[in-house]
Design a protein around this motif. Structure first.
Motif, short mmCIF file in Angstrom:
data_model
loop_
_atom_site.label_atom_id
_atom_site.label_comp_id
_atom_site.label_asym_id
_atom_site.label_seq_id
_atom_site.Cartn_x
_atom_site.Cartn_y
_atom_site.Cartn_z
N THR A 20 14.88 57.81 -25.29
CA THR A 20 15.99 56.95 -25.75
C THR A 20 17.30 57.95 -25.52
O THR A 20 18.30 57.39 -25.40
N LYS A 21 17.37 59.25 -25.64
CA LYS A 21 18.37 60.16 -25.32
C LYS A 21 18.53 60.11 -24.14
O LYS A 21 20.10 60.03 -23.75
N LEU A 22 17.67 59.94 -23.12
CA LEU A 22 18.27 59.97 -21.57
C LEU A 22 18.97 58.67 -21.64
O LEU A 22 19.92 58.45 -20.58
N LEU B 232 11.04 54.47 -21.14
CA LEU B 232 11.05 55.12 -22.38
C LEU B 232 10.10 54.47 -23.41
O LEU B 232 9.63 53.38 -22.88
N SER B 233 10.06 54.83 -24.38
CA SER B 233 9.12 54.11 -25.41
C SER B 233 9.87 54.20 -26.78
O SER B 233 10.47 55.02 -27.38
N ALA B 234 10.35 52.85 -27.10
CA ALA B 234 11.34 52.50 -28.30
C ALA B 234 10.32 52.83 -29.69
O ALA B 234 10.93 53.06 -30.37
N LEU C 142 24.12 55.54 -20.56
CA LEU C 142 25.17 54.58 -21.00
C LEU C 142 26.35 55.25 -20.95
O LEU C 142 27.54 54.59 -20.54
N GLY C 143 26.48 56.41 -21.43
CA GLY C 143 27.69 57.13 -21.48
C GLY C 143 28.12 57.16 -20.06
O GLY C 143 29.51 57.17 -19.88
#
Length: 417
Positions: A319-321, A311-313, A326-327
């Protein structure tokens, strides 16, 4: 060199070399020491920094030879930490680490003082100035340890409350300047300080992270790790590093554009081993994917479990992925239920609404209501328990009809029709 720049130093020269083992007197050989001395004289340098740990005697010998201040890697990192510390706890931790480091180097600061003398009229106090200073340092270290112990107890109380509430904690760990604070802000909107510099974050910050299916977790931003992190800092920052050791999951943030990323990954894992956090589940997060032309994605192992994310913070891409992953990692224990409440149970209705779990509502009999809710099963059972709803009857009905159930306070549940 990056450490020296982070401390505010201007680099005027670089001397490199190798030898099979350090010299006991100067760490480097006498020829290399003369080369450093010539570089100091020609550039007018006021400070020489060694990218290694020096013994107190080696520091003294080098300062006599070079005629300027000499600092080793541990002293430089301690100086950076002293500049970055903002909170009361952070300042205590840095001062404790500095005093522990200084306690082995006291003799350098007191070489101008006289020792005890004998003879009439020449007897000094009962202890030398050096002994006095060591005693005062020891007293101050004990005071700081006592204060930090109180901080540790306070954090343990907070963690016990989180465990009772069954709230998972996710800790961001990684090499310094990998982008942990930027990712933290992107995921939580916290607005924590983030900068392109080493050790921008010292004080741990915790914020709520919203997960899919109306769940949430706590996300902790921790201090960055670095190669050869001084043991004084590991000991002093035990309260901060405890957040990583007690977390449910570690997000190991990695700078994807760093050519030394593999070495840095190994260094972080070494520190995690030292603080007792090596056994905690870990997901690798390769940040700055936009700088290496990598597509934002989630990668899985042969069993289908999430193991790394790209990702790119800075841009938010991917970030959605990560949040969805995490969920998935923390488990989809979601209760989808219909609850019947009487008119007197307005507080239970308000709690379901406050948690954002209500999907729909229909009027009930005699001023009551019927709610359709979707929320984490643990939170649902907690509300049932605290509001005297019949959770046991709910579970019995759910076993027969897992998709829907009526849950009624003060009586048996009825199967949904």
């Amino acid at each position: 060199m990056a450490l020296a720049r982070s401390a505010g130093a201007a680099i005027v020269g670089l001397v490199t070399g190798s030898r099979p083992k350090p010299d006991a007197r100067l760490y480097v050989g006498s020829g290399k020491a003369e080369q450093i001395r010539a570089e100091v004289n020609s550039s007018g340098a006021e400070l020489v920094v060694f990218d290694h740990a020096l013994s107190p005697s080696q520091e003294r010998n080098l300062e006599r030879l070079l005629e300027c201040r000499v600092l080793d890697r541990a002293g430089l990192i301690l100086d950076i930490f002293a500049q970055r510390a903002r909170s009361f706890e952070g300042k205590l931790q840095v001062e404790l680490a500095q005093l522990r480091h200084l306690s082995t180097r006291l003799v350098r600061g007191w070489t101008h003082l006289e020792r005890q003398k004998g003879g009439i009229g020449l007897r000094g106090p009962g202890e030398t100035q050096l002994e006095t200073d060591r005693r005062l340092l020891g007293n101050r270290i004990r005071t700081l340890n006592a204060r930090l112990d109180r901080v540790v107890r306070q954090r343990e109380t907070t963690r016990r409350d989180r465990k009772r509430a069954e709230t998972p904690t996710i800790a961001l760990v990684g090499y310094t300047n990998a982008g942990k604070s930027t990712l933290f802000n992107q995921l939580t909107g916290a607005g924590a300080y983030a900068a392109d510099q080493l050790f921008a974050t010292l004080d741990p910050t915790l914020r709520r992270l919203d997960l899919p299916d109306a769940r949430h977790a706590l996300l902790a931003d921790t201090v960055g790790f670095v190669r050869e992190l001084p043991h004084e800092l590991i000991a002093a920052f035990r309260a901060t590093l405890q957040e990583a050791r007690e977390s449910t999951l570690l997000l190991h943030v990695i700078d994807a554009a760093d050519v030394a990323r593999r070495e840095h990954i190994e260094q972080v894992n070494v520190v995690l081993e030292e603080i007792g956090a090596a056994a905690i589940p870990q997901i690798e997060v390769f940040n700055k994917a936009d700088l290496v032309d990598e597509v934002a994605r989630v990668e899985r192992d042969e069993h289908g479990a999430v193991r790394r994310a790209w990702l790119s913070a800075r841009t938010g891409e991917g970030t959605k992925l990560l949040v969805e992953a995490l969920g998935e990692f923390l488990g989809p224990t979601i209760a989808h239920e219909r609850v019947i409440l009487s008119a007197a149970q307005g507080r239970a209705r308000a709690r379901f609404y406050a948690s954002g779990a209500v999907i729909g509502e229909r009027p009930g009999v005699e001023g009551g209501c019927e709610l359709e809710v979707s929320m984490p099963a643990r939170e649902f059972e907690k509300v049932c328990r605290e509001e005297s709803l019949d959770a046991s009857a709910h579970r019995a009905v759910a076993a027969c009809a897992p998709d829907r159930a009526f849950l009624q306070s003060g009586g048996p549940a009825r199967a949904a029709g």
